[in-house]
Every structure is written in C-alpha cells, then in structure tokens.
Write an enzyme that holds these catalytic residues in place. Sequence first.
Site, PDB file in Angstrom:
ATOM      1  N   THR A 147     -11.042   0.140 -17.472  1.00  0.00           N
ATOM      2  CA  THR A 147     -12.107  -0.316 -18.371  1.00  0.00           C
ATOM      3  C   THR A 147     -12.117  -1.848 -18.333  1.00  0.00           C
ATOM      4  O   THR A 147     -11.292  -2.461 -17.647  1.00  0.00           O
ATOM      5  CB  THR A 147     -11.879   0.180 -19.808  1.00  0.00           C
ATOM      6  OG1 THR A 147     -10.613  -0.306 -20.246  1.00  0.00           O
ATOM      7  CG2 THR A 147     -11.911   1.698 -19.891  1.00  0.00           C
TER       8      THR A 147
ATOM      9  N   ASN B 161      -6.356   3.451 -12.038  1.00  0.00           N
ATOM     10  CA  ASN B 161      -5.364   2.459 -11.619  1.00  0.00           C
ATOM     11  C   ASN B 161      -3.969   2.984 -11.936  1.00  0.00           C
ATOM     12  O   ASN B 161      -3.800   3.769 -12.861  1.00  0.00           O
ATOM     13  CB  ASN B 161      -5.599   1.158 -12.402  1.00  0.00           C
ATOM     14  CG  ASN B 161      -4.598   0.073 -12.060  1.00  0.00           C
ATOM     15  OD1 ASN B 161      -4.311  -0.179 -10.891  1.00  0.00           O
ATOM     16  ND2 ASN B 161      -4.046  -0.577 -13.078  1.00  0.00           N
TER      17      ASN B 161
ATOM     18  N   GLY C 125       0.797  -1.239   0.000  1.00  0.00           N
ATOM     19  CA  GLY C 125       0.000   0.000   0.000  1.00  0.00           C
ATOM     20  C   GLY C 125       0.819   1.273   0.000  1.00  0.00           C
ATOM     21  O   GLY C 125       0.383   2.286   0.541  1.00  0.00           O
ATOM     22  N   SER C 126       2.003   1.252  -0.658  1.00  0.00           N
ATOM     23  CA  SER C 126       2.787   2.492  -0.633  1.00  0.00           C
ATOM     24  C   SER C 126       2.155   3.569  -1.519  1.00  0.00           C
ATOM     25  O   SER C 126       2.237   4.764  -1.208  1.00  0.00           O
ATOM     26  CB  SER C 126       4.244   2.227  -1.026  1.00  0.00           C
ATOM     27  OG  SER C 126       4.353   1.874  -2.371  1.00  0.00           O
ATOM     28  N   ASN C 127       1.528   3.182  -2.614  1.00  0.00           N
ATOM     29  CA  ASN C 127       0.822   4.196  -3.419  1.00  0.00           C
ATOM     30  C   ASN C 127      -0.377   4.754  -2.659  1.00  0.00           C
ATOM     31  O   ASN C 127      -0.664   5.953  -2.740  1.00  0.00           O
ATOM     32  CB  ASN C 127       0.390   3.607  -4.764  1.00  0.00           C
ATOM     33  CG  ASN C 127       1.522   3.618  -5.762  1.00  0.00           C
ATOM     34  OD1 ASN C 127       1.916   4.673  -6.257  1.00  0.00           O
ATOM     35  ND2 ASN C 127       2.083   2.448  -6.040  1.00  0.00           N
TER      36      ASN C 127
ATOM     37  N   HIS D 145      -0.228   1.622 -13.082  1.00  0.00           N
ATOM     38  CA  HIS D 145       0.437   0.448 -13.643  1.00  0.00           C
ATOM     39  C   HIS D 145       1.919   0.781 -13.832  1.00  0.00           C
ATOM     40  O   HIS D 145       2.255   1.847 -14.354  1.00  0.00           O
ATOM     41  CB  HIS D 145      -0.204   0.078 -14.987  1.00  0.00           C
ATOM     42  CG  HIS D 145       0.426  -1.133 -15.596  1.00  0.00           C
ATOM     43  ND1 HIS D 145       0.174  -2.410 -15.139  1.00  0.00           N
ATOM     44  CD2 HIS D 145       1.336  -1.265 -16.595  1.00  0.00           C
ATOM     45  CE1 HIS D 145       0.890  -3.271 -15.836  1.00  0.00           C
ATOM     46  NE2 HIS D 145       1.606  -2.602 -16.721  1.00  0.00           N
TER      47      HIS D 145
ATOM     48  N   LEU E 122     -11.184  -7.574 -12.052  1.00  0.00           N
ATOM     49  CA  LEU E 122     -12.551  -7.161 -11.729  1.00  0.00           C
ATOM     50  C   LEU E 122     -13.491  -7.603 -12.847  1.00  0.00           C
ATOM     51  O   LEU E 122     -13.102  -7.630 -14.020  1.00  0.00           O
ATOM     52  CB  LEU E 122     -12.601  -5.641 -11.586  1.00  0.00           C
ATOM     53  CG  LEU E 122     -11.745  -5.072 -10.444  1.00  0.00           C
ATOM     54  CD1 LEU E 122     -11.583  -3.562 -10.584  1.00  0.00           C
ATOM     55  CD2 LEU E 122     -12.365  -5.417  -9.097  1.00  0.00           C
TER      56      LEU E 122
ATOM     57  N   MET F  56      -4.539  -6.632  -6.760  1.00  0.00           N
ATOM     58  CA  MET F  56      -4.110  -7.724  -7.637  1.00  0.00           C
ATOM     59  C   MET F  56      -5.246  -8.710  -7.909  1.00  0.00           C
ATOM     60  O   MET F  56      -5.058  -9.914  -7.830  1.00  0.00           O
ATOM     61  CB  MET F  56      -2.925  -8.457  -7.006  1.00  0.00           C
ATOM     62  CG  MET F  56      -1.725  -7.563  -6.740  1.00  0.00           C
ATOM     63  SD  MET F  56      -1.082  -6.800  -8.224  1.00  0.00           S
ATOM     64  CE  MET F  56      -0.263  -8.198  -8.947  1.00  0.00           C
TER      65      MET F  56
ATOM     66  N   ARG G  92     -15.679 -15.144  -7.669  1.00  0.00           N
ATOM     67  CA  ARG G  92     -15.259 -13.753  -7.868  1.00  0.00           C
ATOM     68  C   ARG G  92     -16.451 -12.815  -7.669  1.00  0.00           C
ATOM     69  O   ARG G  92     -16.355 -11.767  -7.046  1.00  0.00           O
ATOM     70  CB  ARG G  92     -14.714 -13.615  -9.289  1.00  0.00           C
ATOM     71  CG  ARG G  92     -14.121 -12.266  -9.612  1.00  0.00           C
ATOM     72  CD  ARG G  92     -13.683 -12.203 -11.064  1.00  0.00           C
ATOM     73  NE  ARG G  92     -12.749 -13.259 -11.396  1.00  0.00           N
ATOM     74  CZ  ARG G  92     -11.433 -13.200 -11.168  1.00  0.00           C
ATOM     75  NH1 ARG G  92     -10.917 -12.119 -10.645  1.00  0.00           N
ATOM     76  NH2 ARG G  92     -10.642 -14.195 -11.469  1.00  0.00           N
TER      77      ARG G  92
HETATM   78  C1  GRF Z   1       2.937  -0.731  -7.762  1.00  0.00           C
HETATM   79  O1  GRF Z   1       4.143  -0.908  -8.452  1.00  0.00           O
HETATM   80  C2  GRF Z   1       1.818  -0.458  -8.720  1.00  0.00           C
HETATM   81  O2  GRF Z   1       2.197   0.229  -9.870  1.00  0.00           O
HETATM   82  C3  GRF Z   1       1.379  -1.859  -9.103  1.00  0.00           C
HETATM   83  O3  GRF Z   1       1.516  -2.623  -7.929  1.00  0.00           O
HETATM   84  C4  GRF Z   1       2.490  -2.007  -7.084  1.00  0.00           C
HETATM   85  C5  GRF Z   1       1.810  -1.743  -5.777  1.00  0.00           C
HETATM   86  O4  GRF Z   1       2.683  -1.271  -4.790  1.00  0.00           O
HETATM   87  N1  GRF Z   1       0.055  -1.849  -9.665  1.00  0.00           N
HETATM   88  P1  GRF Z   1       2.105  -0.637  -3.459  1.00  0.00           P
HETATM   89  O5  GRF Z   1       1.188  -1.685  -2.816  1.00  0.00           O
HETATM   90  O6  GRF Z   1       1.354   0.615  -3.813  1.00  0.00           O
HETATM   91  O7  GRF Z   1       3.297  -0.370  -2.601  1.00  0.00           O
END
Ligand code: GRF
Length: 235
Positions: A146, A112, A17-19, A114, A98, A95, A70
């Site tokens: 999408t 999202n 969850g760093s983002n 990526h 959907l 991960m 799912r």
């Molecule tokens: C990130 O590299 C993001 O681009 C990808 O999964 C990773 C998630 O990292 N979709 P975090 O959980 O946000 O640290």
Amino acid sequence: MSRAGRKRIAVLISGRGSNMGAIIAACMDPDFPGEVKLVIANRPDAAGLETARRYGIPAHAIDQKAYDSREAHERAVLDVLEAAQPDVVCLAGYMRLLTDDFVRRFEGRMINIHPSLLPLFPGLDTHARALSAGMRIHGCTVHYVTERMDEGPIIAQAAIAVEPGDTAEKLAERLLRAEHRLYPHALKMVLDGEVRMVNGQATYRRRTPLRLEDDGEAPLPAPQILLSPDARRNG
Ligand code: GRF
C-alpha cells in the site's frame, strides 16, 4: 512451461534475487497456480537477472540511474510491466520506494516480503534491530503493498527462534530460508484467491497453514527442466 489457466507473475528485484528464485522453483511444480513471466531489476548489476535468464524468463534491467526522476523511472518500469499483463506483481528485495500512483495501479495485486514480523521493525536493518530489542523470536511477513511502506495488510508470516550467540548475519541467513518457504506459500494463497484485499484488509476464504518444520529447503531445480522437449532433444 506455459500452461493454460496459470496466473501471470512479475517479480521486481534489486539484488541477488533468492526470493525470486524460490518463486521460480515453486512455479516449476505444474500444480502451482502461476508462472513467472517477467523479472525487472532497477539495477543492472542485480545478480538475480542472470538467474532468471538461466530459467528462460525475460529479465530486464531498468537502471534507475538512467532516469532524471523517480516518476520517469517508474514510467519505464510500468511500460515493460504492463506489456507482460501480470496478474500479480511480487516485490522481492526491490529496494526502491514506489510512488502512490504506481502502488494504486496494482492495488490488491502487488505483494512484498519483509524480513521482520510486521508491524515490528519496518524499514532497514531488521535483524540487528530485532537482536538489540532482545527479541526471542524473529520472522518474515508477506503483505499487500500500500502507499505506506511496510504497512500493508498482512497475508502470511513465518517465525524462527533467536538462538544464543546469534548475530545479525546468522539470523538473516536462517530467516532467509524461512522467507523462501513463506513467499511461494503466500503467493499461492493470493493466486488461488484464498486471500484478497478488501477495503484495506486481508480477507480470507481459507487460511492454509505453513509448517516450517515439515522439511528443509529444496534446492532450485536445474534450468533445463524448463526447456521445451525439442530444445532438450537438440542438446
Ligand atoms: C530479503 O531478506 C527480503 O525479505 C528483503 O530483501 C531481501 C532480499 O533478498 N525485502 P533476495 O534478493 O530475495 O535474496
């Protein structure tokens, strides 16, 4: 932290969850147009859940293993998500694929990040694939979600140089710092209505550039800033 007029953000995660943390940090700026109201993880061991809770954000583990299908898992996610009435849903390392129904429900409101310069390298192992393709630059993309995985309209991208001696791990680590700058930037564009999804295209009113070289990554501010003045007085 609740301020009138700020949009409501929900974040879906699966791991560290760093983002999500970068988004939470951005929302601590009173001028940021949104605030994180909810975090959901599809795995109970997602480390990001604890981070969110430390910041006083409701964080739910909805374990995909506890559901037969799912669809059943998504229904449980949807119940919690819709109760929070998010304006925007951010996938941040979520991960799990959907279903089309789920995606359509949040059309134009779900984004999202990526870790590649889409449309190059959709899917997994993007850093290793960029290296073995001999790429001299690599990057990350924030896009609308999408039905087709990693193919939604691009909102914003950031690029970094591939350095001699880079491994997939080194590249991933450097790119992650760019992701942490890009995601809040792109989210702000969406919340401010600078970009919208119209007829399957990203349509811009204005395009605020992101200058990665401007400064380094700011650390996540301490959680107590989020506490109410009363809570702070009480220690
Ligand atoms: C990130 O590299 C993001 O681009 C990808 O999964 C990773 C998630 O990292 N979709 P975090 O959980 O946000 O640290």
